[in-house]
Write an enzyme that holds these catalytic residues in place. Structure first.
Site, PDB file in Angstrom:
ATOM      1  N   GLY A 131     -63.331 -47.197  26.395  1.00  0.00           N
ATOM      2  CA  GLY A 131     -63.874 -48.356  27.248  1.00  0.00           C
ATOM      3  C   GLY A 131     -63.538 -47.452  28.974  1.00  0.00           C
ATOM      4  N   GLY A 132     -62.073 -48.282  29.198  1.00  0.00           N
ATOM      5  CA  GLY A 132     -61.855 -47.847  30.674  1.00  0.00           C
ATOM      6  C   GLY A 132     -61.465 -46.232  30.997  1.00  0.00           C
ATOM      7  N   GLU A 147     -67.813 -58.409  24.381  1.00  0.00           N
ATOM      8  CA  GLU A 147     -68.798 -58.640  25.417  1.00  0.00           C
ATOM      9  C   GLU A 147     -69.452 -59.641  25.486  1.00  0.00           C
ATOM     10  OE1 GLU A 147     -66.056 -55.617  27.451  1.00  0.00           O
ATOM     11  OE2 GLU A 147     -67.948 -55.528  27.848  1.00  0.00           O
ATOM     12  N   GLY A 182     -59.428 -53.971  27.683  1.00  0.00           N
ATOM     13  CA  GLY A 182     -59.402 -54.008  28.526  1.00  0.00           C
ATOM     14  C   GLY A 182     -57.319 -54.884  29.111  1.00  0.00           C
ATOM     15  N   LYS A 212     -70.275 -49.337  30.217  1.00  0.00           N
ATOM     16  CA  LYS A 212     -70.551 -50.610  30.664  1.00  0.00           C
ATOM     17  C   LYS A 212     -71.029 -50.661  31.802  1.00  0.00           C
ATOM     18  CE  LYS A 212     -66.024 -52.003  27.928  1.00  0.00           C
ATOM     19  NZ  LYS A 212     -65.048 -53.321  27.785  1.00  0.00           N
ATOM     20  N   GLU A 218     -62.640 -53.923  16.776  1.00  0.00           N
ATOM     21  CA  GLU A 218     -61.908 -54.466  18.573  1.00  0.00           C
ATOM     22  C   GLU A 218     -61.431 -55.445  18.282  1.00  0.00           C
ATOM     23  OE1 GLU A 218     -65.843 -54.423  21.651  1.00  0.00           O
ATOM     24  OE2 GLU A 218     -66.063 -55.549  20.430  1.00  0.00           O
ATOM     25  N   ASN A 242     -67.885 -46.577  25.960  1.00  0.00           N
ATOM     26  CA  ASN A 242     -69.048 -47.228  26.587  1.00  0.00           C
ATOM     27  C   ASN A 242     -68.865 -47.822  28.199  1.00  0.00           C
ATOM     28  OD1 ASN A 242     -70.189 -49.611  27.073  1.00  0.00           O
ATOM     29  ND2 ASN A 242     -68.873 -50.975  25.661  1.00  0.00           N
ATOM     30  N   SER A 252     -58.585 -50.687  24.616  1.00  0.00           N
ATOM     31  CA  SER A 252     -56.894 -49.988  25.241  1.00  0.00           C
ATOM     32  C   SER A 252     -56.550 -48.502  25.056  1.00  0.00           C
ATOM     33  CB  SER A 252     -56.170 -50.710  25.429  1.00  0.00           C
ATOM     34  OG  SER A 252     -56.628 -52.031  26.433  1.00  0.00           O
ATOM     35  N   HIS A 296     -70.841 -55.742  20.667  1.00  0.00           N
ATOM     36  CA  HIS A 296     -69.624 -55.640  21.385  1.00  0.00           C
ATOM     37  C   HIS A 296     -69.271 -57.262  21.364  1.00  0.00           C
ATOM     38  CE1 HIS A 296     -67.068 -54.705  24.554  1.00  0.00           C
ATOM     39  NE2 HIS A 296     -67.018 -53.674  24.042  1.00  0.00           N
TER      40      HIS A 296
END
Length: 252
Positions: free
Chosen positions: A236-237, A99, A175, A11, A169, A9, A215, A97
């Protein structure tokens, strides 16, 4: 046999040049890998989808969308419909998600509508859910997860589930650098499979892929992905770096 999945993802990151470069690196990185039962998915921002689709065409890398609107069309400035996504060749979309839930007010009812619209247009849904830290501390995390899945997905007939991927999640691990332990991830994933089996049947529950998101990185992925009910990750990251992402793809 359910599929293993590593979905990145991206983002709101990467301009079009950066997106195509990252996609190229991932496409080249998976060329020589054996991906018999593993799917590799990337989700660029809307404005970069077309270019990333071109880069990934003919490769093992799939492109999905990060979100979509529930309406077919209309006066929804700035929104994207399911039909628009499929017209670009996309076959999957992330919905729910944390967010989107937190920052954009997406409720279970809205997400149920989005799920219906996606499925009606032939899109696979990667459906996200998870508890915040307060829920985990108060031992309410199982109730929260069950409620989100029930309200978002349990109205569906059993045959619709062939186009559903679940993504747990824990919000407190997104994050933050905090990660649910492999044991915590397995515990929740086993619980998820149990409630799906109770609603539908054991065979359906055993065939749905359940991803972990929060993470995940090269240093912890192998242990998390080794758990019997963890079928990969919504990343993610680490998805923004091709070397890290490719290491995750090889962590099964």
């Amino acid at each position: 046999m359910r599929k293993q999945i590593v979905a990145g993802n991206w983002k709101m990151n990467k301009n079009v040049q950066e997106s195509t470069q990252l996609a190229n690196e991932i496409v080249n990185g998976v060329k020589d890998l054996t991906l018999d039962n593993t799917r590799v998915i990337v989700t660029p921002t809307f404005v970069n989808i077309s270019e990333v689709v071109k880069v990934t065409e003919g490769s093992a890398v799939e492109v999905a969308a990060q979100n979509m609107h529930q309406a077919k069309s209309g006066a929804y400035t700035g929104e994207i419909s399911a039909e628009m996504l499929t017209s670009l060749g996309l076959k999957s979309v992330i919905l729910g998600h944390s967010e989107r839930r937190e920052y954009f007010g997406e409720t279970d009812a809205i997400l149920a509508e989005k799920v219906n619209s996606a499925l009606a247009n032939g899109l696979e849904v990667i459906f996200c859910f998870g508890e915040v830290l307060e829920d985990r501390k108060s031992n309410n995390h199982f109730n929260v997860v069950e409620s989100q899945i029930k309200n978002g997905l349990f109205h569906l007939p059993a045959d619709a589930w062939k186009n559903i991927v679940l993504a747990y999640e824990p919000v407190w691990a997104i994050g933050t650098g905090e990660t649910a332990s492999p044991e915590q991830a397995q515990e929740m994933h086993a619980f998820i499979r149990k409630i799906v089996a109770a609603k539908y049947n054991v065979e359906l529950a055993e065939n749905v892929s359940i991803l972990y998101g929060g993470s995940v990185k090269p240093g912890n992925a192998k242990e998390i992905f080794s758990k019997v009910d963890v079928d990969g990750g919504l990343i993610g990251g680490a998805a923004l770096n091709s070397a890290d992402f490719l290491a995750l793809v090889q962590s099964f």
